[in-house]
Motif scaffolding. Structure first.
Motif: not given
Length: 224
Positions: A69-82
């Motif tokens: 696969s590919e490695v991405h900095l998705i920042l899912g936790s930041s999106l969830f928290l905000i």
């Protein structure tokens, strides 16, 4: 992450459509809950912002193919928290869909796997947040330990699902185990960065507490 084309052939890929449909159905459920509690305008606005950010994370932020696969900095936790779980879910799915349709048509067959992986990771993180974050603690006041645990769940879930799709598509062998291990090790570099970004984002959000428009743009749980 983006599952590599051909990892799961056409005779098996139907499972990903079923799992993605289940994830989308659950996302629709939390979206309706969001509308009842916070209103439709906040859902639409936050989802639009989350979609743009997800697209930027996938296309603009550095990313590299590693193994299966590919490695991405998705920042899912930041999106969830905000923004909250419903806007984040919509943003993840919409961002993936836009990218696949207009920039990476080769990713369309893998869309079900990618959607499943991200939504499952998001909902797992939401479940853990309910358990580890005290009810009287606003997200803007979270400690590094809290955001690290949430990021660990999100990123760990992604690696777990990528491992599942790999073994499901290619079978269990030394080669598949090695490919997954290489991907997982590379993805742990994201785990070192994401909590630091989370803390910076939360510090910025803390400064906006009480300002006009904050309630519309940010999750109610962010401040309460």
């Amino acid at each position: 992450m983006h599952i590599e084309p051909g990892l799961v052939d056409s005779t098996k890929i139907v499972l990903s459509y079923a799992t993605a449909a289940t994830g989308v159905a659950f996302a629709a459920r939390v979206a309706f809950q969001h509308i009842r509690t916070e209103g439709l305008p906040s859902l639409v606005l936050r989802s639009a912002i989350a979609t743009v950010l997800v697209f930027v994370f996938f296309e603009v932020f550095p990313h590299m193919p590693v193994g299966v696969s590919e490695v991405h900095l998705i920042l899912g936790s930041s999106l969830f928290l905000i923004f909250g779980v419903a806007p984040t879910a919509i943003g993840l799915v919409s961002g993936l869909l836009i990218q696949s349709l207009f920039l990476s048509p080769s990713d369309l067959p893998q869309l079900g796997m990618n959607v499943t992986t991200l939504l499952a990771a998001l909902f797992a993180m939401q479940a853990v947040a309910r358990r580890i974050v005290p009810a009287n603690l606003a997200y803007v006041d979270l400690s590094y330990a809290h955001v690290f645990k949430l990021s660990l769940v999100f990123q760990g879930s992604i690696v777990t699902w990528v491992a599942f799709w790999t073994v499901y598509g290619q079978g269990l062998s030394a080669a598949t185990v090695q490919s997954v291990a290489v991907f997982g090790a590379a993805y742990m570099t994201v785990l070192l960065l994401e909590p630091l970004v989370d803390m910076a984002v939360l510090a910025g959000a803390k400064g906006l507490r009480g300002r006009p428009g904050a309630a519309l743009l940010a999750s109610r749980r962010l401040y309460a």
